[in-house]
Design a protein around this motif. Structure first.
Motif, mmCIF file in Angstrom:
data_model
loop_
_atom_site.group_PDB
_atom_site.id
_atom_site.type_symbol
_atom_site.label_atom_id
_atom_site.label_comp_id
_atom_site.label_asym_id
_atom_site.label_seq_id
_atom_site.Cartn_x
_atom_site.Cartn_y
_atom_site.Cartn_z
ATOM 1 N N PHE A 226 0.856 -1.187 0.000
ATOM 2 C CA PHE A 226 0.000 0.000 0.000
ATOM 3 C C PHE A 226 0.891 1.236 0.000
ATOM 4 C CE2 PHE A 226 -2.866 -3.215 1.466
ATOM 5 C CZ PHE A 226 -4.147 -2.795 1.146
ATOM 6 N N LEU A 227 0.424 2.300 -0.643
ATOM 7 C CA LEU A 227 1.227 3.525 -0.696
ATOM 8 C C LEU A 227 0.714 4.574 0.274
ATOM 9 C CD1 LEU A 227 1.519 3.774 -4.582
ATOM 10 C CD2 LEU A 227 2.849 2.401 -2.972
ATOM 11 N N ASN A 228 -0.380 4.264 0.916
ATOM 12 C CA ASN A 228 -1.033 5.222 1.800
ATOM 13 C C ASN A 228 -1.678 4.418 2.913
ATOM 14 O OD1 ASN A 228 -2.305 7.562 2.787
ATOM 15 N ND2 ASN A 228 -4.073 7.289 1.458
ATOM 16 N N ARG A 229 -1.428 4.817 4.162
ATOM 17 C CA ARG A 229 -1.990 4.065 5.283
ATOM 18 C C ARG A 229 -2.471 5.053 6.340
ATOM 19 N NH1 ARG A 229 -0.804 -1.710 4.974
ATOM 20 N NH2 ARG A 229 1.092 -2.155 3.810
ATOM 21 N N VAL A 230 -3.547 4.707 7.043
ATOM 22 C CA VAL A 230 -4.117 5.624 8.033
ATOM 23 C C VAL A 230 -3.925 5.064 9.440
ATOM 24 C CG1 VAL A 230 -6.170 6.858 8.802
ATOM 25 C CG2 VAL A 230 -5.821 6.441 6.358
ATOM 26 N N HIS A 231 -3.152 5.769 10.243
ATOM 27 C CA HIS A 231 -2.947 5.410 11.642
ATOM 28 C C HIS A 231 -3.972 6.194 12.481
ATOM 29 C CE1 HIS A 231 1.354 3.960 10.891
ATOM 30 N NE2 HIS A 231 0.986 4.494 9.745
ATOM 31 N N THR A 232 -4.258 5.717 13.689
ATOM 32 C CA THR A 232 -5.171 6.449 14.566
ATOM 33 C C THR A 232 -4.533 6.604 15.951
ATOM 34 O OG1 THR A 232 -7.074 5.608 13.364
ATOM 35 C CG2 THR A 232 -7.494 6.499 15.556
ATOM 36 N N PHE A 233 -4.476 7.847 16.408
ATOM 37 C CA PHE A 233 -3.829 8.136 17.694
ATOM 38 C C PHE A 233 -4.830 8.722 18.682
ATOM 39 C CE2 PHE A 233 -0.368 8.370 14.573
ATOM 40 C CZ PHE A 233 0.543 7.510 15.165
ATOM 41 N N GLU A 234 -4.518 8.531 19.960
ATOM 42 C CA GLU A 234 -5.327 9.098 21.038
ATOM 43 C C GLU A 234 -4.396 9.865 21.973
ATOM 44 O OE1 GLU A 234 -8.650 7.088 23.840
ATOM 45 O OE2 GLU A 234 -6.600 6.567 24.300
ATOM 46 N N TYR A 235 -4.823 11.029 22.433
ATOM 47 C CA TYR A 235 -3.916 11.873 23.226
ATOM 48 C C TYR A 235 -4.695 12.940 23.978
ATOM 49 C CZ TYR A 235 -4.798 14.866 19.231
ATOM 50 O OH TYR A 235 -5.431 15.600 18.256
ATOM 51 N N LEU A 236 -4.004 13.569 24.938
ATOM 52 C CA LEU A 236 -4.561 14.753 25.586
ATOM 53 C C LEU A 236 -4.109 15.969 24.795
ATOM 54 C CD1 LEU A 236 -3.913 13.956 29.335
ATOM 55 C CD2 LEU A 236 -6.136 14.282 28.263
ATOM 56 N N ALA B 11 -10.756 14.054 28.747
ATOM 57 C CA ALA B 11 -10.603 14.991 27.637
ATOM 58 C C ALA B 11 -9.769 14.408 26.509
ATOM 59 C CB ALA B 11 -9.989 16.287 28.136
ATOM 60 N N PHE B 12 -9.527 13.107 26.488
ATOM 61 C CA PHE B 12 -8.731 12.486 25.428
ATOM 62 C C PHE B 12 -9.377 12.720 24.072
ATOM 63 C CE2 PHE B 12 -6.440 10.142 28.665
ATOM 64 C CZ PHE B 12 -5.178 10.057 28.089
ATOM 65 N N GLN B 13 -8.518 12.925 23.078
ATOM 66 C CA GLN B 13 -8.987 13.249 21.736
ATOM 67 C C GLN B 13 -8.413 12.211 20.770
ATOM 68 O OE1 GLN B 13 -8.489 17.420 21.017
ATOM 69 N NE2 GLN B 13 -8.448 17.131 18.795
ATOM 70 N N VAL B 14 -9.158 11.911 19.733
ATOM 71 C CA VAL B 14 -8.704 10.932 18.744
ATOM 72 C C VAL B 14 -8.421 11.632 17.416
ATOM 73 C CG1 VAL B 14 -9.458 8.993 17.310
ATOM 74 C CG2 VAL B 14 -9.828 8.926 19.785
ATOM 75 N N THR B 15 -7.278 11.334 16.811
ATOM 76 C CA THR B 15 -6.956 11.895 15.499
ATOM 77 C C THR B 15 -6.538 10.789 14.541
ATOM 78 O OG1 THR B 15 -6.347 14.107 16.258
ATOM 79 C CG2 THR B 15 -5.298 13.345 14.252
ATOM 80 N N HIS B 16 -7.158 10.781 13.372
ATOM 81 C CA HIS B 16 -6.776 9.834 12.325
ATOM 82 C C HIS B 16 -5.639 10.461 11.535
ATOM 83 C CE1 HIS B 16 -10.252 7.574 13.468
ATOM 84 N NE2 HIS B 16 -10.974 8.666 13.361
ATOM 85 N N PHE B 17 -4.673 9.654 11.183
ATOM 86 C CA PHE B 17 -3.406 10.191 10.691
ATOM 87 C C PHE B 17 -2.989 9.486 9.404
ATOM 88 C CE2 PHE B 17 0.987 11.421 10.795
ATOM 89 C CZ PHE B 17 1.028 12.570 11.554
ATOM 90 N N PRO B 18 -3.445 9.990 8.232
ATOM 91 C CA PRO B 18 -3.063 9.354 6.966
ATOM 92 C C PRO B 18 -1.588 9.618 6.688
ATOM 93 C CG PRO B 18 -4.931 10.872 6.705
ATOM 94 C CD PRO B 18 -4.331 11.135 8.029
ATOM 95 N N LYS B 19 -0.899 8.615 6.178
ATOM 96 C CA LYS B 19 0.535 8.765 5.961
ATOM 97 C C LYS B 19 0.925 8.153 4.617
ATOM 98 C CE LYS B 19 3.182 6.766 8.922
ATOM 99 N NZ LYS B 19 3.756 5.877 7.889
ATOM 100 N N SER B 20 1.550 9.001 3.789
ATOM 101 C CA SER B 20 2.057 8.557 2.494
ATOM 102 C C SER B 20 3.340 9.344 2.253
ATOM 103 C CB SER B 20 1.022 8.832 1.404
ATOM 104 O OG SER B 20 0.631 10.189 1.443
#
Lengths: 297, 268
Positions: free
Chosen positions: B57-67, B81-90
């Motif tokens: 794959f040339l593009n992959r989406v990671h998902t992170f959780e953080y304050l 108050a934790f927030q989730v961000t999806h993180f596409p990476k290519s």
């Protein structure tokens, strides 16, 4: 990293071969006839076997010749060019020593210099990589030189040089293992620097991008051999340093019998394989941070 | 030629909005689909229908959780108050791309006209060193073809006169249902992507690697209210008030209250 057998053989065998070339070029000018034949056969044998095994690592080995083109920017290309140049420069010298009039003016010295630079270029393929903090350190080229000069000395039957370089190798390798364990933590790379997200320490991977494996997880996040680090270090000390050192020290006075030298070399090589396996297996790539592998030092 | 161009006429790349991405992976699939059928060797899969499927794959989406690192959540210290961000990476099409300079064959190169980092698959020997030099995991060696695959910025779409003009952007951008991906020229200060970066700022991934990426990651916007407050307090406030019970229920309620008080009293 996944410790590929092709790469372990490539770096260890070519190290032995080019190490021996360095001794042959600087000190072996007086050899003629059969002794010269055997030494050059070993040097060409080990270096070519090393270079050939590196081809097995390639996805398309039939195009390997193209790797000689980018010597201006690429250490891997430089390594290939220098290795072939060394083999070519030594060819007339070897023929002349075995069958002809003997040592040719300066050719041995030029060849030895090329062999030494080749060893450095092999090390730089790894030491140049900022992305693997454990490799990105001046100790890596120093180690590759010490491995080549220890093994080369054993092959050349140089007991004093072998003893000296084996002791140095043991010390530097052990120090490097201690330094290496801290490299990732000291590199400044973290999940936070990788993503720019969140308060430091609060960031974690919630979901991987894929549930199965990938080229990246298989190649750069190899875990198996790291658990066996202690055992592999003991193997290195016992076989790589202690046993050949005992043999060499008993022969410091005279010239080493070739059978004795061969036994010493065989022991040493077992140790080299153990430490080279660790060299690859313990290499942690910063891309693992995107997979939630927080600094593990 | 594996020496990097001193500068590029244009700097084509993606602006990826981490605030808007919903993590649907549609860009991953659109990328796989387009790049399997077009430029270079297909993106192969191994054991695709078996128990251990693996693929390129040339593009992959990671998902992170953080304050989040903003003052509001910092002060209330609420763990919810934790927030989730999806993180596409290519591929980030770096200006100082380490993957290019390590290549021994010249297969890896950065184009001086538009800054796209490409692999000439005819010249690639599959040594894998460029993937090792990349800090971002943007390159994957295809197990079937034995050559290195990477994001081409859909070079075969963006200049393709056979496609309707609306489709002349990378497949991932075209398909994104949330509008989280933007394609443009970062060298042009008036382009949409340059304006986005001016408005929103951008996150540099692993600045310590000194790769100078072209792609920009627009940071998640600070939340106007911490997630914890929104979810628990507001919902509780909106819940209908319990009417005071009458008759038998009032007696039962009183009796239960006495029992509760007695039980807690005796336990003390």
């Amino acid at each position: 990293m996944h410790p590929a057998p092709s790469l372990i053989l490539f770096t260890s065998l070519s190290g032995l071969g080019f190490g021996l070339f360095a001794y042959l070029g600087l000190l072996g000018g007086g050899l003629t006839g059969w002794p010269a034949f055997f030494e050059y056969a070993l040097a060409y044998g080990f270096s070519s076997a090393g270079l050939l095994s590196s081809l097995f690592h390639l996805g398309n080995p039939q195009r390997a010749w193209r790797a000689l083109s980018q010597w201006r920017s690429s250490w891997l290309s430089r390594e290939g060019v220098l290795a072939l140049a060394t083999l070519l420069v030594f060819a007339p010298q070897a023929i002349s020593q075995i069958w002809g009039p003997g040592d040719l003016l300066l050719l041995g010295e030029i060849g030895a210099l090329l062999a030494l630079v080749t060893i450095g270029a092999t090390a730089m393929i790894y030491a140049q990589l900022k992305t693997v903090p454990r490799w990105h350190h001046p100790a890596v080229p120093v180690l590759f030189y010490l491995y080549a000069l220890s093994g080369g000395a054993l092959l050349f039957g140089q007991a004093i040089a072998a003893a000296l370089f084996l002791v140095l190798l043991g010390l530097v390798q052990t120090s490097y293992w201690i330094i290496g364990a801290r490299r990732f933590a000291e590199s400044g790379s973290s999940m936070h620097s990788a993503t720019g997200l969140g308060r430091t320490g609060s960031l974690r991977l919630l979901e991987r991008p894929h549930t199965g494996a990938s080229y990246l997880t298989k190649e750069m996040m190899f875990q198996v051999a790291r658990r066996r680090a202690v055992a592999l270090r003991r193997l290195f000390w016992a076989f790589g340093i202690a046993m050949p050192l005992v043999i060499v020290v008993q022969n410091l006075g005279g010239t080493m019998n070739w059978i004795v030298a061969l036994v010493a070399l065989a022991c040493h090589y077992v140790g080299v394989i153990a430490s080279r396996w660790l060299f690859y297996a313990q290499a942690e790539h910063v891309v693992s941070l995107y997979y939630g592998n927080e600094v593990s030092a | 030629m594996t020496q990097l161009p001193a500068s590029t006429e244009r700097a084509l790349g993606l602006a990826i909005d981490l605030d808007t991405c919903v993590g649907c992976h549609a860009c991953v699939i659109a990328c796989k689909e387009w790049n399997t059928a077009n430029y270079g060797a297909p993106l192969s899969d191994q054991d695709a229908y078996g128990s251990n499927p693996v693929g390129t794959f040339l593009n992959r989406v990671h998902t992170f959780e953080y304050l989040p690192d903003d003052p509001q959540t910092l002060s209330n210290g609420d763990q919810s108050a934790f927030q989730v961000t999806h993180f596409p990476k290519s591929c980030l099409h770096c200006q100082d791309a380490p993957c290019v300079t390590v290549c021994p064959t010249g297969a890896s190169y950065k184009r001086s006209e538009d800054g796209i980092v490409l692999v000439n698959e005819e010249a690639c020997i599959g040594c894998g060193l460029c993937a090792w030099a990349c800090p971002y995991g943007a390159r994957e060696l295809d197990a079937e073809a034995g050559v290195m695959k990477k994001c081409t910025l859909c070079v075969d779409r963006i200049y393709n006169d056979n496609l309707p003009e609306i489709d002349r952007e990378p497949a991932c951008v075209r398909t994104c249902p949330a509008g989280a991906r933007h394609f443009g020229d970062f060298a042009d200060p008036e382009s949409k992507v340059s304006q986005l970066v001016r408005e929103r700022g951008s996150i540099t991934l692993m600045p310590e690697m000194e790769t100078r990426p072209v792609n920009a990651y627009l940071p998640p916007r600070p939340k106007t209210q911490a997630c914890g407050e929104t979810s628990s307090n507001q919902v509780a406030a909106k819940a209908p008030e319990q009417p005071n019970p009458q008759g038998f229920l009032a007696w039962l309620d009183g009796a239960l209250a006495k029992l509760e008080a007695g039980a807690s009293g005796s336990s003390k």
